[in-house]
Structure formats: C-alpha cells, structure tokens
Design a protein around this motif. Sequence first.
Motif, PDB file in Angstrom:
ATOM      1  N   ILE A  55      13.603   3.290 -10.719  1.00 32.67           N
ATOM      2  CA  ILE A  55      14.037   1.937 -11.034  1.00 32.67           C
ATOM      3  C   ILE A  55      15.521   1.847 -10.697  1.00 32.67           C
ATOM      4  CG2 ILE A  55      14.358   0.231 -12.878  1.00 32.67           C
ATOM      5  CD1 ILE A  55      11.468   0.675 -12.172  1.00 32.67           C
ATOM      6  N   PHE A  56      15.854   1.094  -9.658  1.00 33.95           N
ATOM      7  CA  PHE A  56      17.232   1.001  -9.193  1.00 33.95           C
ATOM      8  C   PHE A  56      17.935  -0.215  -9.804  1.00 33.95           C
ATOM      9  CE2 PHE A  56      14.929   3.165  -5.708  1.00 33.95           C
ATOM     10  CZ  PHE A  56      15.625   4.361  -5.704  1.00 33.95           C
ATOM     11  N   SER A  57      19.237  -0.085 -10.015  1.00 33.94           N
ATOM     12  CA  SER A  57      20.005  -1.151 -10.654  1.00 33.94           C
ATOM     13  C   SER A  57      20.053  -2.424  -9.813  1.00 33.94           C
ATOM     14  CB  SER A  57      21.430  -0.681 -10.960  1.00 33.94           C
ATOM     15  OG  SER A  57      22.108  -0.292  -9.778  1.00 33.94           O
ATOM     16  N   ARG A  58      19.735  -2.321  -8.525  1.00 28.07           N
ATOM     17  CA  ARG A  58      19.746  -3.550  -7.722  1.00 28.07           C
ATOM     18  C   ARG A  58      18.658  -4.530  -8.161  1.00 28.07           C
ATOM     19  NH1 ARG A  58      17.682   0.133  -3.841  1.00 28.07           N
ATOM     20  NH2 ARG A  58      15.501  -0.226  -3.306  1.00 28.07           N
ATOM     21  N   LEU A  59      17.681  -4.056  -8.946  1.00 33.59           N
ATOM     22  CA  LEU A  59      16.631  -4.951  -9.425  1.00 33.59           C
ATOM     23  C   LEU A  59      17.162  -5.932 -10.455  1.00 33.59           C
ATOM     24  CD1 LEU A  59      13.687  -2.413  -9.755  1.00 33.59           C
ATOM     25  CD2 LEU A  59      14.220  -3.935  -7.838  1.00 33.59           C
ATOM     26  N   TRP A  60      18.319  -5.645 -11.034  1.00 31.66           N
ATOM     27  CA  TRP A  60      18.964  -6.624 -11.917  1.00 31.66           C
ATOM     28  C   TRP A  60      20.379  -6.966 -11.421  1.00 31.66           C
ATOM     29  CZ3 TRP A  60      17.204  -1.820 -13.517  1.00 31.66           C
ATOM     30  CH2 TRP A  60      18.151  -0.854 -13.836  1.00 31.66           C
ATOM     31  N   SER A  61      20.584  -6.759 -10.125  1.00 36.74           N
ATOM     32  CA  SER A  61      21.879  -7.053  -9.524  1.00 36.74           C
ATOM     33  C   SER A  61      22.084  -8.561  -9.353  1.00 36.74           C
ATOM     34  CB  SER A  61      21.976  -6.375  -8.162  1.00 36.74           C
ATOM     35  OG  SER A  61      23.091  -6.847  -7.428  1.00 36.74           O
ATOM     36  N   SER A  62      23.353  -8.956  -9.351  1.00 38.07           N
ATOM     37  CA  SER A  62      23.687 -10.356  -9.077  1.00 38.07           C
ATOM     38  C   SER A  62      23.739 -10.638  -7.582  1.00 38.07           C
ATOM     39  CB  SER A  62      25.039 -10.710  -9.715  1.00 38.07           C
ATOM     40  OG  SER A  62      26.059  -9.851  -9.231  1.00 38.07           O
ATOM     41  N   GLY A  63      23.673  -9.596  -6.745  1.00 38.94           N
ATOM     42  CA  GLY A  63      23.663  -9.810  -5.304  1.00 38.94           C
ATOM     43  C   GLY A  63      24.862 -10.613  -4.847  1.00 38.94           C
ATOM     44  N   TYR A  64      24.606 -11.727  -4.180  1.00 44.52           N
ATOM     45  CA  TYR A  64      25.684 -12.582  -3.675  1.00 44.52           C
ATOM     46  C   TYR A  64      26.179 -13.583  -4.719  1.00 44.52           C
ATOM     47  CZ  TYR A  64      21.123 -14.628  -2.715  1.00 44.52           C
ATOM     48  OH  TYR A  64      19.813 -15.033  -2.824  1.00 44.52           O
ATOM     49  N   LEU A  65      25.529 -13.657  -5.883  1.00 44.67           N
ATOM     50  CA  LEU A  65      26.017 -14.527  -6.950  1.00 44.67           C
ATOM     51  C   LEU A  65      27.256 -13.905  -7.588  1.00 44.67           C
ATOM     52  CD1 LEU A  65      22.662 -15.458  -8.760  1.00 44.67           C
ATOM     53  CD2 LEU A  65      23.976 -16.878  -7.175  1.00 44.67           C
ATOM     54  N   PRO A  66      28.064 -14.689  -8.299  1.00 42.26           N
ATOM     55  CA  PRO A  66      29.227 -14.111  -8.991  1.00 42.26           C
ATOM     56  C   PRO A  66      28.819 -12.936  -9.868  1.00 42.26           C
ATOM     57  CG  PRO A  66      29.340 -16.508  -9.043  1.00 42.26           C
ATOM     58  CD  PRO A  66      27.996 -16.158  -8.452  1.00 42.26           C
ATOM     59  N   SER A  67      29.667 -11.919  -9.901  1.00 46.25           N
ATOM     60  CA  SER A  67      29.273 -10.636 -10.484  1.00 46.25           C
ATOM     61  C   SER A  67      29.026 -10.687 -11.982  1.00 46.25           C
ATOM     62  CB  SER A  67      30.334  -9.576 -10.176  1.00 46.25           C
ATOM     63  OG  SER A  67      31.589  -9.953 -10.732  1.00 46.25           O
ATOM     64  N   GLN A  68      29.520 -11.728 -12.670  1.00 44.58           N
ATOM     65  CA  GLN A  68      29.285 -11.778 -14.118  1.00 44.58           C
ATOM     66  C   GLN A  68      27.826 -12.024 -14.472  1.00 44.58           C
ATOM     67  OE1 GLN A  68      31.164 -14.023 -12.428  1.00 44.58           O
ATOM     68  NE2 GLN A  68      31.199 -16.040 -13.415  1.00 44.58           N
ATOM     69  N   HIS A  69      26.981 -12.304 -13.473  1.00 50.90           N
ATOM     70  CA  HIS A  69      25.586 -12.635 -13.754  1.00 50.90           C
ATOM     71  C   HIS A  69      24.624 -11.468 -13.567  1.00 50.90           C
ATOM     72  CE1 HIS A  69      26.850 -16.713 -14.268  1.00 50.90           C
ATOM     73  NE2 HIS A  69      27.383 -16.731 -13.063  1.00 50.90           N
ATOM     74  N   GLN A  70      25.125 -10.271 -13.254  1.00 49.98           N
ATOM     75  CA  GLN A  70      24.228  -9.125 -13.167  1.00 49.98           C
ATOM     76  C   GLN A  70      23.733  -8.748 -14.549  1.00 49.98           C
ATOM     77  OE1 GLN A  70      26.497  -6.004 -11.346  1.00 49.98           O
ATOM     78  NE2 GLN A  70      27.617  -5.523 -13.210  1.00 49.98           N
ATOM     79  N   GLY A  71      22.596  -8.057 -14.596  1.00 51.06           N
ATOM     80  CA  GLY A  71      22.004  -7.691 -15.867  1.00 51.06           C
ATOM     81  C   GLY A  71      22.741  -6.555 -16.555  1.00 51.06           C
ATOM     82  N   VAL A  72      22.547  -6.461 -17.849  1.00 53.88           N
ATOM     83  CA  VAL A  72      23.146  -5.413 -18.665  1.00 53.88           C
ATOM     84  C   VAL A  72      22.029  -4.517 -19.181  1.00 53.88           C
ATOM     85  CG1 VAL A  72      24.523  -4.889 -20.689  1.00 53.88           C
ATOM     86  CG2 VAL A  72      24.953  -6.980 -19.398  1.00 53.88           C
ATOM     87  N   ARG A  73      22.126  -3.239 -18.924  1.00 53.28           N
ATOM     88  CA  ARG A  73      21.095  -2.316 -19.390  1.00 53.28           C
ATOM     89  C   ARG A  73      21.429  -1.814 -20.792  1.00 53.28           C
ATOM     90  NH1 ARG A  73      19.045   3.520 -16.910  1.00 53.28           N
ATOM     91  NH2 ARG A  73      17.660   3.970 -18.679  1.00 53.28           N
ATOM     92  N   LEU A  74      20.463  -1.944 -21.702  1.00 51.59           N
ATOM     93  CA  LEU A  74      20.547  -1.335 -23.026  1.00 51.59           C
ATOM     94  C   LEU A  74      19.769  -0.030 -23.011  1.00 51.59           C
ATOM     95  CD1 LEU A  74      20.074  -4.129 -25.741  1.00 51.59           C
ATOM     96  CD2 LEU A  74      22.189  -3.114 -24.903  1.00 51.59           C
ATOM     97  N   ARG A  75      20.386   1.021 -23.510  1.00 52.63           N
ATOM     98  CA  ARG A  75      19.772   2.346 -23.515  1.00 52.63           C
ATOM     99  C   ARG A  75      19.448   2.777 -24.947  1.00 52.63           C
ATOM    100  NH1 ARG A  75      21.799   5.069 -18.574  1.00 52.63           N
ATOM    101  NH2 ARG A  75      23.022   3.518 -17.436  1.00 52.63           N
ATOM    102  N   SER A  76      18.555   3.732 -25.066  1.00 51.20           N
ATOM    103  CA  SER A  76      18.308   4.327 -26.377  1.00 51.20           C
ATOM    104  C   SER A  76      19.381   5.378 -26.638  1.00 51.20           C
ATOM    105  CB  SER A  76      16.914   4.953 -26.420  1.00 51.20           C
ATOM    106  OG  SER A  76      16.793   5.955 -25.421  1.00 51.20           O
ATOM    107  N   GLY A  77      19.526   5.779 -27.871  1.00 49.16           N
ATOM    108  CA  GLY A  77      20.506   6.800 -28.199  1.00 49.16           C
ATOM    109  C   GLY A  77      21.737   6.225 -28.877  1.00 49.16           C
ATOM    110  N   LYS A  78      22.766   7.050 -28.993  1.00 50.16           N
ATOM    111  CA  LYS A  78      23.961   6.678 -29.736  1.00 50.16           C
ATOM    112  C   LYS A  78      24.841   5.672 -28.997  1.00 50.16           C
ATOM    113  CE  LYS A  78      24.256  11.067 -32.260  1.00 50.16           C
ATOM    114  NZ  LYS A  78      25.104  12.257 -32.559  1.00 50.16           N
ATOM    115  N   GLU A  79      24.675   5.558 -27.700  1.00 49.43           N
ATOM    116  CA  GLU A  79      25.525   4.663 -26.906  1.00 49.43           C
ATOM    117  C   GLU A  79      24.637   3.673 -26.134  1.00 49.43           C
ATOM    118  OE1 GLU A  79      29.586   5.099 -24.202  1.00 49.43           O
ATOM    119  OE2 GLU A  79      28.174   6.764 -24.336  1.00 49.43           O
ATOM    120  N   PRO A  80      24.197   2.581 -26.779  1.00 49.44           N
ATOM    121  CA  PRO A  80      23.271   1.643 -26.135  1.00 49.44           C
ATOM    122  C   PRO A  80      23.827   1.025 -24.844  1.00 49.44           C
ATOM    123  CG  PRO A  80      23.384   1.243 -28.493  1.00 49.44           C
ATOM    124  CD  PRO A  80      24.470   2.207 -28.175  1.00 49.44           C
TER     125      PRO A  80
END
Length: 460
Positions: free
Chosen positions: A187-212
């Motif tokens: 699963i590559f981060s480009r699947l939630w990338s903003s591409g050519y849109l302004p960069s503030q619109h890319q997705g944010v990944r939440l992870r399990s563990g002590k540092e979400p």
Amino acid sequence: MAMAALNLLATPTASAAALPTSGDVGLDLPHFPPRAKRVIYLCQSGGPSHLDLFDYKPEVVKRHGTPLPRTVMGTQRLTGMTSKQKQFLVAGPLRPFRQHGASGRWISDLLPHTASVVDELCVIKSMNTEAINHDPGITFLNTGSQQMGNASLGSWLSYGLGSDNSDLPAFVVLISQGNGKKPGQPIFSRLWSSGYLPSQHQGVRLRSGKEPVLYLDNPPGVTRQVRREMLDDLSALNSLQVEKMGDPEIETRISQYEMAFRMQSSVPALVDLADESDATFDLYGPDSRQPGTYAANCLLARRLAERGVRIVQLFHRGWDQHVQLPKDLAAQCRDTDQASAALVADLKQRGLLDDTLIVWCGEFGRTAYSQGKLGSGRDHHGRCFSMWMAGGGIRPGIEYGLTDEFGYNIAADGLHIRDLNATILNRLGIHHKRFSYSYLGLDQRLTGVEEAHVPPDILA
C-alpha cells in the motif's frame, strides 16, 4: 530538530482560509444539496473473489471442474500467471450461498454478519476496470487513473469540501494486514496523495501504537507553552516570507504547523477507546480491542465520522488469493465480515448512516476458472466484480448490474471505476464534470476525460 519534525508531519488538511467548514476559496460547492456529509471507504486490497462472496451463479456450481467455454473468455487479456494454462477449469464457490433479509439477496456463508445487514446495502455486481494488475488497479480505484501522480479521491474531497472539524484532518487513512495472503499487496502513500492539488489536501495516516501520527509529539523538555511560543514566532517569520515570495505553499506550511499543534490534543482523545462500551466492542468483534486490526480501524472510522472528518479510508491487505484460496479467503472474511457489518449497524443506531456513505470495494475481482490445479486459487479479473455501498443517499436492499451465467462478463448495467467515483461525488453534492483543477494546461478531473455516469437506479 523539533521544527524539522513538525515539517515532516504529513498532515495537510486545509489552508487557513478553508478551515473549518469549507473547501478552497472560490469553489462554488456543493453544486446541489448533498445526501452525504462524509465517506468511509473500506478498500479491500488484493481483489476479493466476487464469485465466492456476492455473485451467486448456479451454473458455476453445476459446471465445477469442467472447462470454461472459450466463447465466454473471448479475447480477454489474461495475466502472465494463467495465460499459458492448458485448461481453464470452472471453480465453484467455496461455501454455499443463501438468501437473506427482506430483499432476498444471495450472500455466501463466508459473510454471515454482512448477510445480517444486507437490507441496508446496495450490492453492485457489474463493476469493471481495464486494470489487470494490482498496482495500476488500486491506483485507478483511488485516483481515477492507472498512472501515478494524480490526486486521490480523499484529496479531491478535502480540496472541494474541507473539514467539519478544525482540530482533525479532512482526510484520514488507516491500514491493516489481513490473515489471508501475508504480506498483502503493498500500500503506497500515493494512494492518498494530493497529486497536483495543493499539498494540504493529502491524507493523514493514523497508526497503531504509542505514536498514532509520526512526529506529532513534542520532544523531551519542550512544553506545550514553549511549542506555542515557537509556532507564533515561526508564523511571523513565514508571513514575512509570504509577503516577499507570494508562495501559497508557505501559507500551507503555516496552517500545517497549527494543525499539528491542535492535533496534539485531539488525536490522543480520538484513539483512546476507553469510553467505548463492552457492547460496542462485542458488536465489532474481539479484534476491535487490538489496535491496528481491521475491526479496530472500523471502530476508529466511526469515531472519526462522529468528529466531522470528511473521508476516512481503510486499506485492508490480504485479498490476493492465487493459491490457498479456501484457507486464505476464509481467514480474510473472518477479519472483515463482522466489523464491516458492525460499522453499518453502529452508524445506523447513532443516526449517522443517512448522511455517511460507506463504500466497500477492491481493485478488481477473481476469475471463474481456477489458477493452477482445481481448488487452488483464482487469477485477477477486471471485466466484472462486486462491491457494495450503504447509507449516504444510496438505495438500500437492492442489487445493481448483472453478469453472465459464469460471472465472467457483464450482461447488463455495467458500472466502471469512473462511474463509481462520479457517484461518490454526486452523493456529496458535487457534479463530476464541474469539479476540476487546472494543471499543466488541462482541467484535471477525478473522473478523467472519458464519459462517466451516475446510475439513477441506485440513488435514494
């Protein structure tokens, strides 16, 4: 070092002008009254087998172990994994199918919990795509193109509609590994990338563990007050640079520092499930108590929806079952069946299903014939496959589209990936042809330049 850590935080959500309740300035959205406010996208990575889950074909049961007629296969392009097989034997479903609910929908015994909510679902049996391999397939599903570099669905929604919560991103991503094929497809981060849109619109990944969220916490010795004073000074310096350079990405960086600061308070409360009842954990299943599982992520998706996040996307790996299909598909269904159904039921009982669109879909389906020896596995199949949607202005308790008697070709009412994306936009009040972004001299759209349609029969 602390500044560098915040700068690495991949949590773009909306510019200062776009927070908290609208997309970018100048966009006249929504185009019409929306039926959904938010999307929860359950992306099943690897290609779930529609013939073993949703598309019941008595002829496939009857002809199990016999050659698939060449007239059915036609001139379809096959992958290198089966193109040189000497025979293509029809493989019947792994488990029996039964009718469920007032709608009488046929569902495999592999999905008993999904069967219990089938009257809330719109099962689409005629999805199709040109992609025959995973990476272009899942890229197509998520960005509207098989080519890299395009903006993802979630980024388009963030760009157009913004967030309803200034303390959380508009677009959040959660990833889990199933007990089917291990490891699953990357699963590559480009699947939630903003591409050519302004960069503030890319997705944010939440992870399990002590540092979400990576790099979100303050370093040792840095208090919240010190962080606040540092950000104030940094914002003043960046504002001077904006006046000098006029670069909108500097404004984005200012807003992202501020978002990271707010998330230091909002994220710990989000991921702390201590306020969830035992009944809720029982609804989602025992895995929901284990962070990082599909069930736990479904529960987090509901919490994010409650907090006004525009789109939550779950990626669940492990559906790529070329071999050991009986074992791996059963394990994958155990991972996902109860939690997917629980999400539908939970949103409904909380009054959120009507304005939350749930999408359950993979990048393609699997072949009616067996890959290798009979009963081993199935190859990729993009000509037709099944998915479902629920809530958010989608008609419940129906199925749409029809495949032939082998579940191999579309017989009626095909729905392409472009049509799916147009439909998702439609339920959020967006006309896909009127939603574009100028880049490289072209008006880029999620649905591309080819025709896309929204099937009225599935709209509530």
